[in-house]
Design a protein around this motif. Structure first.
Motif, short mmCIF file in Angstrom:
data_model
loop_
_atom_site.label_atom_id
_atom_site.label_comp_id
_atom_site.label_asym_id
_atom_site.label_seq_id
_atom_site.Cartn_x
_atom_site.Cartn_y
_atom_site.Cartn_z
N LEU A 183 0.79 -1.41 -0.06
CA LEU A 183 -0.01 0.11 -0.06
C LEU A 183 0.81 1.38 -0.09
O LEU A 183 0.36 2.35 -0.66
CB LEU A 183 -0.94 -0.04 1.18
N GLU A 184 1.87 1.22 0.79
CA GLU A 184 3.06 2.47 0.68
C GLU A 184 3.35 2.58 -0.65
O GLU A 184 3.43 3.71 -0.99
CB GLU A 184 4.03 2.14 1.67
N LEU A 197 -6.79 5.03 -12.00
CA LEU A 197 -7.88 4.22 -11.30
C LEU A 197 -6.91 3.16 -10.45
O LEU A 197 -5.93 2.83 -10.75
CB LEU A 197 -8.73 3.46 -11.96
N ILE A 198 -7.42 2.91 -9.33
CA ILE A 198 -6.83 2.08 -8.31
C ILE A 198 -7.89 0.71 -7.86
O ILE A 198 -8.94 1.15 -7.59
CB ILE A 198 -6.36 2.76 -6.81
N ILE A 199 -7.36 -0.19 -8.11
CA ILE A 199 -8.26 -1.71 -7.82
C ILE A 199 -7.34 -2.33 -6.53
O ILE A 199 -6.11 -2.52 -6.82
CB ILE A 199 -8.17 -2.52 -9.14
N VAL A 200 -7.95 -2.38 -5.62
CA VAL A 200 -7.56 -3.33 -4.52
C VAL A 200 -8.20 -4.51 -4.39
O VAL A 200 -9.40 -4.68 -4.58
CB VAL A 200 -7.53 -2.41 -3.23
N LYS A 216 -8.26 -0.37 0.90
CA LYS A 216 -9.20 0.89 0.81
C LYS A 216 -9.20 1.98 1.93
O LYS A 216 -8.71 2.92 1.73
CB LYS A 216 -10.66 0.75 0.25
N HIS A 217 -9.36 1.43 2.97
CA HIS A 217 -9.60 2.28 4.23
C HIS A 217 -8.04 2.98 4.32
O HIS A 217 -8.15 4.08 4.65
CB HIS A 217 -9.80 1.44 5.44
N TRP A 218 -7.04 2.10 4.33
CA TRP A 218 -5.66 2.69 4.48
C TRP A 218 -5.39 3.80 3.52
O TRP A 218 -5.01 4.88 3.89
CB TRP A 218 -4.73 1.65 4.41
N LEU A 219 -5.59 3.42 2.38
CA LEU A 219 -5.38 4.48 1.28
C LEU A 219 -6.15 5.78 1.39
O LEU A 219 -5.76 6.84 1.21
CB LEU A 219 -5.68 4.02 -0.35
N VAL A 220 -7.38 5.68 1.60
CA VAL A 220 -8.16 6.84 2.02
C VAL A 220 -7.57 7.64 3.05
O VAL A 220 -7.70 8.96 3.16
CB VAL A 220 -9.76 6.54 2.23
#
Length: 331
Positions: A183-184, A197-200, A216-220
């Protein structure tokens, strides 16, 4: 009784106990247990070619390629239909390619040509994908990625996606360090490619939380607009990650995509995406990768077990199940 043996073999195949699997009072690898139970079933199902083929597959998993090729050749002699012969010739061509035996690669491709020209063309396409991806050095820095991002044309930058592959959550539902590393790296790339676009990916849940939800929570929380992020929250393995993510790419008319994963996993992932894409006849999407700098790979291109796993995944993406003992079949 035979179906009991097949179920025992499938249970061993799926076991997380890879090296200390109990069998007749001894501890063996789970793959050895698969072979044992299938061997028990074979006299009861003598015409079932899937059993010896699956045993040969297990041998490739264990790295016994020469022995596996001999078993595939024996299966070829016992094949009863062109469909069975095409399948086994595919294994023989692909694993001969792994061994660098171009003479036998061409021999088996010629045999395929005599049975079904389309099958020969498809296997040649698979080998081309393998050659291309396995010769691509690991890209594990943003600077190297920038120099190699030819697939992302300036006029199509808003048709690019970043696909971050999941990693199993901790028992309490929190993310493991390996996933946070991905994620980093995703965050740094997303900040550089602001239109992408980002797909997790990842549907395995722990404590009611899936990998994709946590990602998604971490990225937001770290500043990424939630509208950029799409969750692929159904997959429970990498091949489903690829299949379901390809559907999302198609829905959003994506033209190029970057896969983010561990250094020993990015080539396997790209092979799955590209082979599944070919099998699905989707509009071609250009793929590249960006690997976590995790120290897990000490070579520029895949070698040893990692390279062997690339061939295994390429065959799975091509549509050949690793465990193929009808009525029990698993990719």
């Amino acid at each position: 009784m035979a179906i009991t043996n097949l179920q025992q073999a499938l249970d061993a195949y799926n076991s997380s106990n890879r090296t200390q699997y109990p069998l007749n009072g001894n501890l063996v690898t789970n793959l050895e247990a698969v072979e044992y139970y299938l061997a028990q079933a074979m006299p009861k199902l003598p015409a079932h070619l899937g059993l010896p083929v699956t045993i040969a597959n297990m041998l490739t998993f264990r790295g016994e390629i020469t022995y596996a090729l001999t078993r595939y050749q024996h299966c070829l002699m016992n094949a009863n239909s062109d469909s069975e012969r095409c399948q086994i010739l595919t294994y023989l061509a692909v694993w001969s390619h792994h061994e660098g035996d171009e003479h036998h690669v061409e021999f088996y491709l010629h045999q395929l040509h005599l049975i079904d020209k389309a099958s020969e063309a498809n296997v040649r396409g698979l080998l081309t994908i393998l050659d291309k991806i396995l010769s691509t050095p690991i890209i594990d820095t943003l600077s190297n990625f920038t120099h190699s991002r030819a697939p992302i044309d300036d006029h199509a930058i808003n048709k690019h996606a970043i696909i971050t592959l999941g990693y199993v959550l901790n028992d309490d539902g929190s993310m493991a360090p390996q996933l946070i590393q991905r994620l980093e790296l995703t965050l740094r790339l997303a900040n550089q490619l602001t239109e992408s676009l980002i797909i997790v990916t990842g549907g395995l849940a722990k404590r009611g939380k899936t990998e994709s939800q946590q990602m998604k929570h971490w990225l937001v929380q770290n500043g990424v607009c939630p509208d950029r992020i799409i969750e692929e929250n159904k997959a429970t393995n990498t091949i489903d990650n690829a299949r379901l993510s390809l559907e999302l790419l198609k829905q959003h008319h994506i033209q190029s995509a970057t896969l983010i994963s561990a250094s020993i996993h990015v080539h396997r992932s790209q092979l799955l995406f590209e082979t599944l894409q070919c099998a699905s006849n989707l509009s071609p999407i250009s793929f590249n990768h960006l690997a976590v700098k995790d120290g897990m790979s000490d070579t520029g291109t895949p070698t040893g077990r990692v390279r062997r796993n690339c061939y295994i995944d390429a065959l799975r993406g091509f549509g050949l199940p690793a465990f193929n003992c009808e009525p029990l079949v698993q990719i």
